[in-house]
Design a protein around this motif. Structure first.
Motif, PDB file in Angstrom:
ATOM      1  N   GLY A 121      -0.666   4.241   2.332  1.00  0.00           N
ATOM      2  CA  GLY A 121      -0.365   3.772   0.822  1.00  0.00           C
ATOM      3  C   GLY A 121      -0.174   2.185   0.770  1.00  0.00           C
ATOM      4  N   GLN A 122      -0.131   1.636   1.741  1.00  0.00           N
ATOM      5  CA  GLN A 122       0.112   0.195   1.818  1.00  0.00           C
ATOM      6  C   GLN A 122      -1.291  -0.655   1.738  1.00  0.00           C
ATOM      7  N   ASP A 123      -1.387  -1.993   1.106  1.00  0.00           N
ATOM      8  CA  ASP A 123      -2.524  -2.499   0.843  1.00  0.00           C
ATOM      9  C   ASP A 123      -2.709  -3.614   1.537  1.00  0.00           C
ATOM     10  N   ALA A 124      -3.942  -4.211   1.560  1.00  0.00           N
ATOM     11  CA  ALA A 124      -4.357  -5.435   2.382  1.00  0.00           C
ATOM     12  C   ALA A 124      -5.279  -6.261   1.580  1.00  0.00           C
ATOM     13  N   LYS A 125      -4.956  -7.499   1.367  1.00  0.00           N
ATOM     14  CA  LYS A 125      -5.888  -8.053   0.578  1.00  0.00           C
ATOM     15  C   LYS A 125      -6.677  -9.002   1.526  1.00  0.00           C
TER      16      LYS A 125
END
Length: 85
Positions: free
Chosen positions: A33-37
């Motif tokens: 569920g964590q994001d990376a840009k």
């Protein structure tokens, strides 16, 4: 959110292979569920949204956002909670 600035990367091989490897390494650093840009330059990675989406899917993530402006590409990928996500 993890932010990975790849704008100054020197990629001598295939840009697609580099991106897939980058996304895979981010996948292992992310919690479900964590994001990376990821910040990229268009001139080094001349691909459309569909390619980025496919690469993200290939590594078990999902493309959440694709933004292109002034020669830069900013994408956000999210690690899936479950395989069916």
């Amino acid at each position: 959110m993890i932010v990975d600035d790849e704008r100054d990367v020197l990629c001598g091989g295939s840009p697609q292979v580099y991106l897939k490897s980058l996304m895979k390494s981010l996948y292992f650093r992310l919690e479900p569920g964590q994001d990376a840009k990821i910040l990229l330059l268009r001139e080094k990675f001349p691909f459309g949204k569909e390619i980025f989406s496919k690469l993200a899917t290939d590594v078990g993530a999902r493309l959440i956002n694709f933004d292109e402006k002034q020669g830069e590409i900013h994408i956000v990928i999210r690690k899936k909670y479950f395989e069916k996500d």
